[in-house]
Design a protein around this motif. Structure first.
Motif, mmCIF file in Angstrom:
data_model
loop_
_atom_site.group_PDB
_atom_site.id
_atom_site.type_symbol
_atom_site.label_atom_id
_atom_site.label_comp_id
_atom_site.label_asym_id
_atom_site.label_seq_id
_atom_site.Cartn_x
_atom_site.Cartn_y
_atom_site.Cartn_z
ATOM 1 N N ASP A 15 -50.439 47.700 28.662
ATOM 2 C CA ASP A 15 -50.212 48.623 29.776
ATOM 3 C C ASP A 15 -50.188 47.816 31.080
ATOM 4 O O ASP A 15 -50.336 46.589 31.063
ATOM 5 C CB ASP A 15 -51.274 49.737 29.792
ATOM 6 C CG ASP A 15 -52.693 49.193 29.969
ATOM 7 O OD1 ASP A 15 -52.856 48.021 30.375
ATOM 8 O OD2 ASP A 15 -53.641 49.944 29.698
ATOM 9 N N THR A 33 -43.567 45.938 28.307
ATOM 10 C CA THR A 33 -44.394 47.156 28.341
ATOM 11 C C THR A 33 -44.689 47.574 26.908
ATOM 12 O O THR A 33 -44.110 47.051 25.959
ATOM 13 C CB THR A 33 -43.638 48.325 28.998
ATOM 14 O OG1 THR A 33 -42.512 48.680 28.166
ATOM 15 C CG2 THR A 33 -43.150 47.970 30.397
ATOM 16 N N GLU A 34 -45.540 48.562 26.756
ATOM 17 C CA GLU A 34 -45.649 49.253 25.468
ATOM 18 C C GLU A 34 -44.324 49.996 25.270
ATOM 19 O O GLU A 34 -43.588 50.221 26.235
ATOM 20 C CB GLU A 34 -46.758 50.306 25.514
ATOM 21 C CG GLU A 34 -48.085 49.810 26.024
ATOM 22 C CD GLU A 34 -48.991 50.946 26.492
ATOM 23 O OE1 GLU A 34 -49.739 51.456 25.665
ATOM 24 O OE2 GLU A 34 -48.947 51.303 27.680
ATOM 25 N N VAL A 36 -41.982 52.984 25.328
ATOM 26 C CA VAL A 36 -41.998 54.306 25.966
ATOM 27 C C VAL A 36 -40.811 55.088 25.401
ATOM 28 O O VAL A 36 -39.682 54.572 25.357
ATOM 29 C CB VAL A 36 -41.874 54.201 27.507
ATOM 30 C CG1 VAL A 36 -42.165 55.557 28.143
ATOM 31 C CG2 VAL A 36 -42.806 53.133 28.070
ATOM 32 N N ILE A 41 -39.723 59.707 29.285
ATOM 33 C CA ILE A 41 -39.289 59.294 30.626
ATOM 34 C C ILE A 41 -38.411 60.371 31.253
ATOM 35 O O ILE A 41 -38.608 60.763 32.405
ATOM 36 C CB ILE A 41 -38.507 57.956 30.552
ATOM 37 C CG1 ILE A 41 -39.440 56.846 30.069
ATOM 38 C CG2 ILE A 41 -37.868 57.624 31.898
ATOM 39 C CD1 ILE A 41 -38.781 55.506 29.865
ATOM 40 N N LYS A 46 -42.496 60.357 35.498
ATOM 41 C CA LYS A 46 -41.880 59.020 35.498
ATOM 42 C C LYS A 46 -42.799 57.990 36.136
ATOM 43 O O LYS A 46 -42.939 56.871 35.655
ATOM 44 C CB LYS A 46 -40.534 59.061 36.216
ATOM 45 C CG LYS A 46 -39.531 59.980 35.529
ATOM 46 C CD LYS A 46 -38.232 60.040 36.284
ATOM 47 C CE LYS A 46 -37.167 60.883 35.597
ATOM 48 N NZ LYS A 46 -37.599 62.193 35.057
ATOM 49 N N LEU A 49 -45.636 57.000 33.930
ATOM 50 C CA LEU A 49 -45.218 56.194 32.779
ATOM 51 C C LEU A 49 -44.702 54.813 33.165
ATOM 52 O O LEU A 49 -44.855 53.857 32.415
ATOM 53 C CB LEU A 49 -44.100 56.917 32.014
ATOM 54 C CG LEU A 49 -44.502 58.142 31.204
ATOM 55 C CD1 LEU A 49 -43.263 58.923 30.801
ATOM 56 C CD2 LEU A 49 -45.276 57.702 29.970
ATOM 57 N N LEU A 50 -44.056 54.741 34.326
ATOM 58 C CA LEU A 50 -43.292 53.514 34.599
ATOM 59 C C LEU A 50 -43.723 52.690 35.805
ATOM 60 O O LEU A 50 -43.335 51.522 35.914
ATOM 61 C CB LEU A 50 -41.803 53.867 34.774
ATOM 62 C CG LEU A 50 -41.104 54.465 33.556
ATOM 63 C CD1 LEU A 50 -39.638 54.735 33.887
ATOM 64 C CD2 LEU A 50 -41.193 53.554 32.342
#
Ligand SMILES: Cc1cc2nc3c(=O)[nH]c(=O)nc-3n(C[C@H](O)[C@H](O)[C@H](O)COP(=O)(O)O)c2cc1C
Length: 327
Positions: A15, A33-34, A36, A41, A46, A49-50
């Motif tokens: 993460d 990243t992991e 997603v 998304i 957003k 998550l990003l």
């Protein structure tokens, strides 16, 4: 983009906090990243998550999905957030993933994958890459892998990350799928010979600088997963010996530099354990290591950790170092 050494996408591990921490140790490795999921998304929060810290760059965003339209939409959002590469997951074997038709089961549908890759590339300017396995179930011959890569290559992508073991779909747990199918590095070496103009990155079971050096003789890059997570200071050796950068911070410096980040994050509502859990392996192999792990586990890696503890962390590092010296 320099993909000589990268840290693998790992769910619940890579993460943004882990990436910030690793970037303090190594300037040059590429971070992922992991995974997603595209729908998450497109429909979800957003920013949550990003969003990431600019210091983490270069960072590649790994997507999961199998709809050309949804993947392309998600990739565009990723590009707008400032990621440096979009990677498509074609290697994850978990049952949940297979039910939703993404990950390793897509190796069965090369034409659909090619459609996804073409659509993503039509929407964004970033490099698009894939991460896959050498085979699945009883499809484990080199020709099938060669054929799969040939079809994807026609879409114009030219970076292929290969986890050098097959996936057993629906039969093994994710953990078994990371350990039981044997590693076949020679498949990846042969891909590099057969596709000399493509960038071929090898992954799976690689744990030391010596191993990295050997693989770099036969491939373009090495991706490290668990070894980077559980023994993060390995990145300091990689920085020195592979990237020829002698200015690597000591373990103590890494924590010193992490503290201002932790304090900023705490103000934003991040919990202490969400960051500090990633540092458990920092002193791996040092005599003070068990002290460090115990200190973190008892004080910081609990859900409601007392945030003031961060102010005493350097005393504990000093103690860890003293333990290392006297031990
Ligand atoms: C905890 C964990 C989570 C993982 N999550 C992902 C993922 O989200 N996407 C992916 O492509 N691979 C994932 N993997 C696989 C790794 O990226 C990598 O291919 C695998 O661990 C083999 O490399 P290693 O032997 O260096 O760990 C995961 C592996 C682990 C251990």
């Amino acid at each position: 983009m320099n993909r000589k050494v990268s840290v693998a996408p790992m769910m619940d591990c890579t993460d943004r906090h882990e990436r910030f921490f690793l970037r303090l140790i190594s300037k040059n490795v590429l971070l992922y990243t992991e995974m997603v999921v595209d729908q998450a998304i497109n429909r979800g929060n957003k920013k949550k998550l990003l969003a990431f810290n600019i210091n983490e760059k270069p960072v590649a965003l790994q997507l999961g999905g199998s709809s050309p339209k949804l993947l392309a939409e998600a990739a565009k959002v990723g590009e707008d957030f400032g990621y440096d590469e979009i990677n498509l997951n074609l290697g994850c074997p978990s049952r949940k993933v297979e039910k939703n038709k993404f990950g390793a089961c897509l190796m069965k549908e090369p034409n659909l994958v090619a459609e996804c890759l073409s659509k993503i590339q039509s929407k964004i300017k970033l490099p698009v890459t894939i991460k896959t396995r050498i085979g699945y179930d009883d499809i484990e011959d080199y020709e099938s892998l060669h054929n799969f890569i040939s079809i994807l290559k026609q879409t114009g992508i030219n970076t292929f990350i290969i986890h050098a073991r097959k996936a057993m779909l629906g039969k093994f747990t994710p953990k078994q799928n990371l350990n039981i199918p044997p590693l076949k590095y020679e498949y990846v070496y042969k891909l590099k010979k057969d596709f000399p103009d493509e960038e071929i990155i090898i992954n799976g079971g690689i744990k030391s600088v010596e191993e990295i050096k050997l693989h770099l003789k036969k491939t373009d890059g090495v991706m490290i997963g668990r070894a980077a997570y559980y023994t993060p200071y390995l990145l300091a050796d990689i920085e020195k010996e592979i990237f020829k950068n002698d200015e690597v911070p000591s373990r103590q410096n890494v924590i010193e530099k992490l503290i201002p980040y932790v304090k900023e994050e705490l103000k934003k509502g991040t919990r202490l354990n969400q960051i500090m859990r990633h540092t458990l392996g920092l002193f791996h192999g040092q005599t003070g290591s068990s002290h460090w792990k115990r200190y973190l586990s008892e004080n910081m890696c609990v859900r409601e950790a007392d945030v003031k503890k961060i102010d005493h962390i350097m005393d504990n590092i000093k103690y860890t170092n003293i333990q290392a010296r006297v031990g």
